[in-house]
Design a protein around this motif. Sequence first.
Motif, short mmCIF file in Angstrom:
data_model
loop_
_atom_site.label_atom_id
_atom_site.label_comp_id
_atom_site.label_asym_id
_atom_site.label_seq_id
_atom_site.Cartn_x
_atom_site.Cartn_y
_atom_site.Cartn_z
N SER A 1 5.93 7.33 -9.91
CA SER A 1 4.68 8.34 -9.97
C SER A 1 3.33 7.31 -9.81
CB SER A 1 4.85 9.15 -11.27
OG SER A 1 5.86 9.80 -11.20
N LEU A 2 3.20 6.65 -8.88
CA LEU A 2 2.05 5.77 -8.95
C LEU A 2 0.76 6.45 -8.82
CD1 LEU A 2 3.33 2.71 -6.92
CD2 LEU A 2 2.49 2.65 -9.17
N THR B 1 -1.63 -1.45 -4.14
CA THR B 1 -2.69 -0.38 -3.72
C THR B 1 -2.35 0.83 -3.64
OG1 THR B 1 -3.92 -2.06 -2.76
CG2 THR B 1 -4.69 -0.18 -2.28
N VAL B 2 -2.58 1.78 -4.63
CA VAL B 2 -2.31 3.17 -4.43
C VAL B 2 -3.63 4.05 -4.08
CG1 VAL B 2 -1.23 4.99 -5.64
CG2 VAL B 2 -0.97 2.68 -6.33
N SER B 3 -3.20 4.76 -2.91
CA SER B 3 -4.29 5.68 -2.36
C SER B 3 -4.26 6.97 -3.06
CB SER B 3 -4.34 5.50 -0.71
OG SER B 3 -2.85 6.16 -0.34
N SER B 4 -5.21 7.68 -2.92
CA SER B 4 -5.26 8.89 -3.75
C SER B 4 -4.89 10.03 -2.37
CB SER B 4 -6.58 9.34 -4.17
OG SER B 4 -7.67 9.28 -3.21
N LEU C 1 0.87 -0.95 0.01
CA LEU C 1 0.10 0.03 0.07
C LEU C 1 0.92 1.31 0.07
CD1 LEU C 1 -2.72 1.30 0.54
CD2 LEU C 1 -2.32 1.13 2.63
N VAL C 2 0.66 1.99 -1.11
CA VAL C 2 1.61 3.37 -1.09
C VAL C 2 0.46 4.38 -1.48
CG1 VAL C 2 3.62 1.97 -1.82
CG2 VAL C 2 1.98 2.99 -3.57
N GLN C 3 0.92 5.41 -1.38
CA GLN C 3 0.37 6.81 -1.75
C GLN C 3 0.60 7.18 -3.01
OE1 GLN C 3 1.58 9.64 1.29
NE2 GLN C 3 -0.21 9.20 2.44
#
Length: 130
Positions: free
Chosen positions: A85-86, A127-130, A11-13
């Motif tokens: 730059s996800l 998973t890329v959080s906004s 999980l990343v931003q």
Amino acid sequence: QVQLVESGGGLVQAGDSLRLSCAATGRTFNRYVMAWFRQAPGKEREFAAALGWSDTNTYYADSVKGRFSISRDNAKNMVYLQMNSLKPEDTAVYYCAATTRLGNSYPASAYAMSVKYDSWGQGTQVTVSS
């Protein structure tokens, strides 16, 4: 066929970077064309990146071009996907794939065809959080 195991998901931003790894078995790993596919929730599996017999033969989906980079270390039987730059749209299960049906002299579109690949890993969640 070759056995593949992915790792490195998490999980990343948005805007962050992540590096996926794919460990392969086999004594002829250097002759396999490798690829990464991904499947987002509710969507079909789609091509992300592919790599021929060396790091000079790379192919990318338009959606990841300029942000993702695929590479391999034949001495370690490893393939990597560096993701920079996800975006939230990159959220998906990422699958490593391998094939001996392709080489370095095929049309670029051939590397994006999932049916060309014989071996698949179990996937790693990104998973890329906004």
